[in-house]
Design a protein around this motif. Structure first.
Motif, mmCIF file in Angstrom:
data_model
loop_
_atom_site.group_PDB
_atom_site.id
_atom_site.type_symbol
_atom_site.label_atom_id
_atom_site.label_comp_id
_atom_site.label_asym_id
_atom_site.label_seq_id
_atom_site.Cartn_x
_atom_site.Cartn_y
_atom_site.Cartn_z
ATOM 1 N N GLY A 180 30.442 -45.331 5.545
ATOM 2 C CA GLY A 180 29.365 -45.460 4.565
ATOM 3 C C GLY A 180 28.348 -44.343 4.675
ATOM 4 O O GLY A 180 27.936 -43.751 3.664
ATOM 5 N N LYS A 181 27.941 -44.050 5.894
ATOM 6 C CA LYS A 181 26.974 -42.976 6.118
ATOM 7 C C LYS A 181 27.544 -41.626 5.707
ATOM 8 O O LYS A 181 26.877 -40.827 5.045
ATOM 9 N N ASP A 182 28.787 -41.359 6.091
ATOM 10 C CA ASP A 182 29.390 -40.060 5.794
ATOM 11 C C ASP A 182 29.576 -39.852 4.291
ATOM 12 O O ASP A 182 29.369 -38.736 3.791
ATOM 13 N N ILE A 183 29.956 -40.894 3.580
ATOM 14 C CA ILE A 183 30.164 -40.782 2.139
ATOM 15 C C ILE A 183 28.836 -40.577 1.410
ATOM 16 O O ILE A 183 28.737 -39.813 0.443
ATOM 17 N N SER A 184 27.784 -41.244 1.881
ATOM 18 C CA SER A 184 26.508 -41.225 1.152
ATOM 19 C C SER A 184 25.566 -40.096 1.547
ATOM 20 O O SER A 184 24.659 -39.754 0.790
ATOM 21 N N SER A 185 25.776 -39.502 2.700
ATOM 22 C CA SER A 185 24.774 -38.584 3.246
ATOM 23 C C SER A 185 24.534 -37.344 2.388
ATOM 24 O O SER A 185 23.440 -36.766 2.431
ATOM 25 N N ALA A 186 25.522 -36.920 1.609
ATOM 26 C CA ALA A 186 25.362 -35.712 0.799
ATOM 27 C C ALA A 186 24.674 -35.974 -0.536
ATOM 28 O O ALA A 186 24.391 -35.030 -1.283
#
Length: 333
Positions: A308-314
């Motif tokens: 979740g963090k990796d997908i949303s961070s950008a």
């Protein structure tokens, strides 16, 4: 005398049949969903009952389960444009309207039904999730926890290694796609109506959904192995047509909102019992329920925890919404 006659005339006009027809006219509320005889369907039935009762019959509800009004995408479009008044669906299927709808599918967010229910009732989560799509024709009304995920497969998935190379149906979610990629599987987004034929024809090797859906839609005809991976959680959202909602009198607006909020909570015990019964029915119908070895389950959760963090961070807007969800998860341990 003239004034008296005028007063009588005004009273007669005000009390004549149909004088309040504008406020009292019946409104039709079509509720569409892809599933049948499951938690989403039960929510729709409970919601319909409360709305009709509390509106005194001014809202007439019609329920169309089993994709009777088209695929989930077509249902969502119908709600946006007012042809359908309500859709009950896992929020990931609405990512084409707003990508933040997929955030509740972040792996590791929910470890139990009770926690999922608390997250769904969290005021910040409700404000976020039910506010999505407001600029694109939707009015969020209800949010509730459905079940942890399971994977049905033609060949049994007993170990993490068994995921590798498998073509697995997912919801329309980048988060689910990345999660399966990390497990070595190939994600295949599909609507529910496409899944059973795809299993029959070996187009996919398996599918993510709820065990209860596998039971009520007779998936054992195509595959009998269900691995209870528990991640991600599956939620349900009830989204109304904003066009239709805005045309309702204020008192009916309050009724449809309050009914959805109430049913979102009252349905929780029913869902817990229903999910337990579905597991029993799956076994009695000849299916098998599988759990990964405890160490492998822990390894899987660790591998997926940052999805979740990796997908949303950008994406700043997505990332901010993700933190609303994560903060709620931490508050509702």
């Amino acid at each position: 005398m003239a004034r008296t006659l005028l007063a009588v005339l005004l009273i007669l006009l005000a009390t004549r049949p149909g004088a309040h027809a504008a406020d009292d006219k019946p409104y039709v509320m079509k509720i569409a969903l892809a599933t049948l005889n499951d938690a989403l369907h039960q929510f729709a039935k409970d919601y319909a009952s409360v709305v009709e009762k509390d509106s005194g019959g001014r809202i007439k509800v019609e329920i169309y389960p089993g994709s009777q009004l088209g695929s989930t995408q077509r249902q969502a479009e119908g709600v946006q444009f007012g042809a359908i008044q309500c859709i009950v669906v896992p929020p990931e299927f609405l990512v084409g309207i707003d990508e933040r709808y997929e955030l509740l599918a972040a792996p590791g967010l929910v470890e139990s039904m009770a926690k999922g229910q608390r997250i769904a009732a969290d005021p910040a989560v409700r404000q976020l999730m039910l506010g999505l799509g407001a600029d694109k024709g939707l009015h969020g009304a209800g949010l509730f926890m459905v079940t942890p995920s399971a994977v049905i497969a033609i060949k049994p998935i007993r170990h993490l290694e068994d995921f590798k190379g498998k073509k697995i149906r997912i919801f329309a979610s980048q988060i689910q796609s990345e999660a399966l990629r990390r497990l070595g599987a190939i994600a295949k987004p599909m609507t529910l109506g496409e899944v059973l034929p795809a299993l029959h024809d070996n187009i996919v090797d398996g599918a993510i959904a709820a065990t209860s859906v596998f039971v009520t839609m007779h998936y054992q005809e195509a595959a009998k192995y269900v691995t209870e991976i528990g991640q991600p959680a599956i939620f349900g959202v009830a989204a109304l047509s904003k066009k239709w909602y805005d045309e309702l009198p204020a008192d009916l607006q309050r009724i449809v909102d309050q009914a959805a909020a109430s049913v979102s909570v009252k349905i929780n015990p029913w869902i817990v019992e229903f999910n337990a019964e579905a597991r029993e029915h799956w076994i009695s119908a000849g299916g098998e329920l599988i759990s990964l070895p405890a160490e492998e389950q822990s390894t899987m959760v660790s591998a997926l925890a940052s999805v979740g963090k990796d997908i949303s961070s950008a994406k700043p807007e997505l990332y901010a919404a993700y933190h609303v969800i994560i903060d709620a998860a931490q508050r509702n341990q």
